[in-house]
Design an enzyme around this catalytic site. Structure first.
Site, short mmCIF file in Angstrom:
data_model
loop_
_atom_site.label_atom_id
_atom_site.label_comp_id
_atom_site.label_asym_id
_atom_site.label_seq_id
_atom_site.Cartn_x
_atom_site.Cartn_y
_atom_site.Cartn_z
N ASN A 10 111.75 12.13 83.31
CA ASN A 10 110.75 11.53 82.60
C ASN A 10 110.75 10.22 82.79
O ASN A 10 111.87 9.47 82.13
CB ASN A 10 110.75 11.98 80.90
CG ASN A 10 109.76 11.12 80.19
OD1 ASN A 10 109.06 10.47 80.70
ND2 ASN A 10 110.10 11.14 78.81
N LYS A 12 109.21 7.73 81.79
CA LYS A 12 108.62 6.80 80.81
C LYS A 12 107.88 5.82 81.48
O LYS A 12 107.11 5.75 82.32
CB LYS A 12 109.82 6.50 79.97
CG LYS A 12 110.46 7.78 79.51
CD LYS A 12 111.64 7.18 78.24
CE LYS A 12 112.48 8.55 77.86
NZ LYS A 12 113.26 7.95 76.80
N HIS A 97 106.31 14.46 72.53
CA HIS A 97 107.64 13.63 72.78
C HIS A 97 107.99 12.79 71.60
O HIS A 97 106.99 12.12 70.94
CB HIS A 97 107.66 12.63 74.07
CG HIS A 97 109.09 12.05 74.44
ND1 HIS A 97 109.53 11.09 74.03
CD2 HIS A 97 109.98 12.56 75.45
CE1 HIS A 97 110.68 10.85 74.34
NE2 HIS A 97 110.90 11.76 75.32
N GLU A 99 108.92 10.03 71.04
CA GLU A 99 108.44 8.39 71.24
C GLU A 99 106.93 8.42 70.92
O GLU A 99 106.49 7.40 70.31
CB GLU A 99 108.86 7.71 72.70
CG GLU A 99 110.30 7.77 72.64
CD GLU A 99 110.94 7.65 73.98
OE1 GLU A 99 110.02 7.54 75.13
OE2 GLU A 99 112.14 7.76 74.11
N GLU A 169 115.07 18.20 72.11
CA GLU A 169 115.44 16.75 72.31
C GLU A 169 115.85 16.07 70.83
O GLU A 169 115.03 15.68 69.94
CB GLU A 169 114.62 15.82 72.98
CG GLU A 169 114.22 16.27 74.18
CD GLU A 169 113.48 15.07 74.98
OE1 GLU A 169 114.11 14.96 76.09
OE2 GLU A 169 112.54 14.63 74.82
N GLY A 175 118.21 7.99 74.85
CA GLY A 175 118.41 7.00 75.09
C GLY A 175 119.45 6.29 74.27
O GLY A 175 119.76 4.98 74.49
N SER A 215 120.35 11.81 76.55
CA SER A 215 121.31 11.54 77.24
C SER A 215 122.13 12.47 78.36
O SER A 215 123.39 12.26 78.18
CB SER A 215 122.47 10.64 76.23
OG SER A 215 121.53 9.66 75.68
N GLY A 236 115.83 11.48 80.66
CA GLY A 236 115.22 10.09 80.62
C GLY A 236 115.79 8.97 81.44
O GLY A 236 115.71 8.97 82.75
N GLY A 237 116.71 8.26 81.15
CA GLY A 237 117.46 7.51 81.88
C GLY A 237 118.06 7.79 83.02
O GLY A 237 117.84 6.95 83.94
C1 PEP Z 1 113.57 11.60 77.01
O1 PEP Z 1 113.42 10.71 76.41
O2 PEP Z 1 113.13 12.76 77.12
C2 PEP Z 1 115.13 11.69 77.19
C3 PEP Z 1 116.01 12.70 77.21
O3 PEP Z 1 115.72 10.34 77.28
P1 PEP Z 1 117.40 9.93 77.82
O4 PEP Z 1 117.75 11.04 78.98
O5 PEP Z 1 117.13 8.65 78.28
O6 PEP Z 1 118.06 10.28 76.32
#
Ligand code: PEP
Length: 252
Positions: A10, A12, A97, A99, A169, A175, A215, A236-237
């Protein structure tokens, strides 16, 4: 039942179309050189979908979007429809999600409308659920996840549910660098599978893939993905750098 591991990135609100194409090219080249048995999905920003779609063509890597509206078309400024996504080669769509829930008013009811429409459009929803830190500390994780899951899957048939992916999640792990332990993840994934069995049936619950997100990185992916009910990751990251994303795919 063997479920194929699904690793989705993702991206983002990161990367221009040019930068996204570059990252996609790196991933395509690496997986061409060392093919993976896992299913791989990348979800760039809307403005990069078309470019990334061209890069992914013929690679076996799927293209995902980060959201969609529940209407086909019309006066919905700022929104995007399933049809428009499909036209550029999108096959997966992230829905609900945390967010979107926290910043843009997403509710279980709107997630449900989007899931229904995505399935009608032939897209596979990645349905996100997960508790906040406050909810975990209040020992209501299962209640929160149950409400979100039942809400998202209202009026969805078992046949359609099998086309979906659930992403667990925990909001406190997104994040933040703070990952759920593999046991914490397994416990909730098992609970989600049990819920799917009670909403549908055991065979449907066994066939739906449940990703962990929060994460995830190359260093912790192997242990998380080794859990019996963890069928992949929503990243994500660590999906923004080819090496890290490929490391997670390799760890699976
Ligand atoms: C996400 O936003 O779907 C996510 C898992 O982010 P991160 O891996 O950065 O925690």
């Amino acid at each position: 039942m063997t479920r194929r591991i699904i690793i989705a990135g993702n991206w983002k609100m990161h990367k221009t179309a040019e930068e996204s194409a570059t990252l996609a090219k790196e991933i395509v080249a690496a997986l061409k050189a060392a093919p993976s048995a896992n299913e791989v999905v990348v979800c760039p920003t809307y403005v990069a979908l078309d470019r990334v779609s061209s890069v992914l063509a013929g690679s076996g890597i799927a293209l995902g979007a980060q959201d969609m509206h529940w209407e086909n078309q019309g006066a919905f400024t700022g929104m995007i429809s399933g049809d428009l996504l499909k036209a550029v080669g999108v096959t997966y769509v992230i829905l609900g999600h945390s967010e979107q829930r926290a910043y843009f008013g997403e509710t279980d009811a709107t997630v449900n409308k989007k899931v229904i429409k995505a399935l009608a459009d032939g897209l596979s929803p990645i349905v996100c659920v997960g508790e906040t830190l406050e909810e975990r500390e209040g020992n209501i994780t299962e209640k929160v996840v149950e409400t979100q899951l039942r809400g998202a899957y209202a009026d969805i048939s078992a046949a359609d549910a099998r086309k979906t992916v659930v992403a667990y999640e925990p909001v406190w792990a997104i994040g933040t660098g703070r990952t759920a332990t593999s046991q914490q993840a397994q416990d909730v994934h098992k609970y989600i599978r049990g819920l799917l069995a009670s909403i549908y049936d055991a065979a449907t619950a066994e066939s739906v893939r449940i990703q962990y997100g929060g994460s995830m990185k190359p260093e912790n992916a192997a242990e998380l993905l080794a859990q019996p009910d963890v069928d992949g990751g929503l990243i994500g990251g660590a999906a923004l750098k080819a090496d890290a994303f490929l490391g997670i795919i390799g760890a699976a």
